[in-house]
Write an enzyme that holds these catalytic residues in place. Structure first.
Site, PDB file in Angstrom:
ATOM      1  CG  HIS A  60      -0.232   0.062   2.539  1.00  0.00           C
ATOM      2  ND1 HIS A  60      -0.131  -1.024   3.386  1.00  0.00           N
ATOM      3  CD2 HIS A  60       0.403   1.071   3.169  1.00  0.00           C
ATOM      4  CE1 HIS A  60       0.533  -0.676   4.467  1.00  0.00           C
ATOM      5  NE2 HIS A  60       0.874   0.591   4.360  1.00  0.00           N
TER       6      HIS A  60
HETATM    7  P1  TYD Z   1      -2.364  -4.061   7.777  1.00  0.00           P
HETATM    8  O1  TYD Z   1      -2.615  -2.714   7.202  1.00  0.00           O
HETATM    9  O2  TYD Z   1      -2.933  -5.243   7.059  1.00  0.00           O
HETATM   10  O3  TYD Z   1      -0.814  -4.279   7.988  1.00  0.00           O
HETATM   11  P2  TYD Z   1       0.402  -4.277   6.939  1.00  0.00           P
HETATM   12  O4  TYD Z   1       0.548  -2.894   6.432  1.00  0.00           O
HETATM   13  O5  TYD Z   1       1.564  -4.688   7.740  1.00  0.00           O
HETATM   14  O6  TYD Z   1       0.097  -5.270   5.852  1.00  0.00           O
HETATM   15  O7  TYD Z   1      -2.867  -4.061   9.279  1.00  0.00           O
HETATM   16  C1  TYD Z   1      -3.156  -5.245   9.967  1.00  0.00           C
HETATM   17  C2  TYD Z   1      -4.303  -4.982  10.935  1.00  0.00           C
HETATM   18  O8  TYD Z   1      -3.885  -4.095  11.963  1.00  0.00           O
HETATM   19  C3  TYD Z   1      -5.506  -4.357  10.271  1.00  0.00           C
HETATM   20  O9  TYD Z   1      -6.665  -4.959  10.836  1.00  0.00           O
HETATM   21  C4  TYD Z   1      -5.432  -2.910  10.679  1.00  0.00           C
HETATM   22  C5  TYD Z   1      -4.750  -2.974  12.019  1.00  0.00           C
HETATM   23  N1  TYD Z   1      -3.934  -1.795  12.344  1.00  0.00           N
HETATM   24  C6  TYD Z   1      -4.331  -0.989  13.401  1.00  0.00           C
HETATM   25  O10 TYD Z   1      -5.351  -1.224  14.067  1.00  0.00           O
HETATM   26  N2  TYD Z   1      -3.552   0.085  13.714  1.00  0.00           N
HETATM   27  C7  TYD Z   1      -2.426   0.382  13.036  1.00  0.00           C
HETATM   28  O11 TYD Z   1      -1.738   1.376  13.364  1.00  0.00           O
HETATM   29  C8  TYD Z   1      -2.038  -0.445  11.921  1.00  0.00           C
HETATM   30  C9  TYD Z   1      -0.797  -0.137  11.108  1.00  0.00           C
HETATM   31  C10 TYD Z   1      -2.832  -1.522  11.616  1.00  0.00           C
END
Ligand code: TYD
Length: 146
Positions: A60
């Site tokens: 992303h």
């Molecule tokens: P995700 O965006 O899939 O992580 P990555 O960028 O590592 O692939 O996030 C995983 C989960 O964590 C998703 O349910 C959103 C949650 N999350 C939060 O609640 N707070 C945060 O600061 C972040 C980065 C993710």
């Protein structure tokens, strides 16, 4: 025939930090401070660990968020993509930070079994700031997929 203007090839801007290690006979300590060795207000810190073998995360970009990534244990690498060029930055020591500005597509990959990847961010979590589709990312930065 491919014609590619020089200004279309924007190499990825890589900004890394070597944090000062306060070391003595007891070991090493690193301090991270907003607007000192971290170039923004720190509003959020999160970290990931127990990343399963072969897993890559991220995929992303952000519209406005700035981050600094630090692999505080183990190692991983970060693929940065500005829509034109890509670069891979290894994070393999806890005193190294990688700054990622907004509008950069990123993939976190090559996690060692023991990796703990910590992220400092200048904003609270906001799903509306994410660009999770690569074509939307290219549109966001005003590029067209070739
Ligand atoms: P995700 O965006 O899939 O992580 P990555 O960028 O590592 O692939 O996030 C995983 C989960 O964590 C998703 O349910 C959103 C949650 N999350 C939060 O609640 N707070 C945060 O600061 C972040 C980065 C993710």
């Amino acid at each position: 025939m491919e014609t590619r203007l020089a200004q279309e090839v924007a190499s990825v801007d890589i900004t890394t930090f070597d944090f000062e290690e306060h070391g003595d006979e007891r070991g090493i300590l690193i301090a991270l401070e907003e607007n000192r060795n971290i170039p923004f207000d720190i509003r959020r810190c999160y970290f990931m660990y127990n990343t399963q073998p072969g897993i890559s995360r991220g995929f992303h970009a952000h519209k406005t968020l700035q981050q600094v990534l630090i692999c505080v244990r183990g190692s991983c690498s970060i693929l940065l993509d500005n829509g034109t060029e890509k670069a891979v930055v290894p994070l393999d020591r806890p005193n190294k930070g990688l700054y990622i500005s907004a509008s950069i597509w990123r993939v976190m990959q090559d996690f060692s079994d023991d990796a703990v990847l910590m992220v400092l961010a200048d904003q609270l979590y906001d799903e509306a700031d994410y660009i999770r589709n690569y074509d939307d990312f290219l549109a966001w930065i005003g590029k067209k997929r070739k």
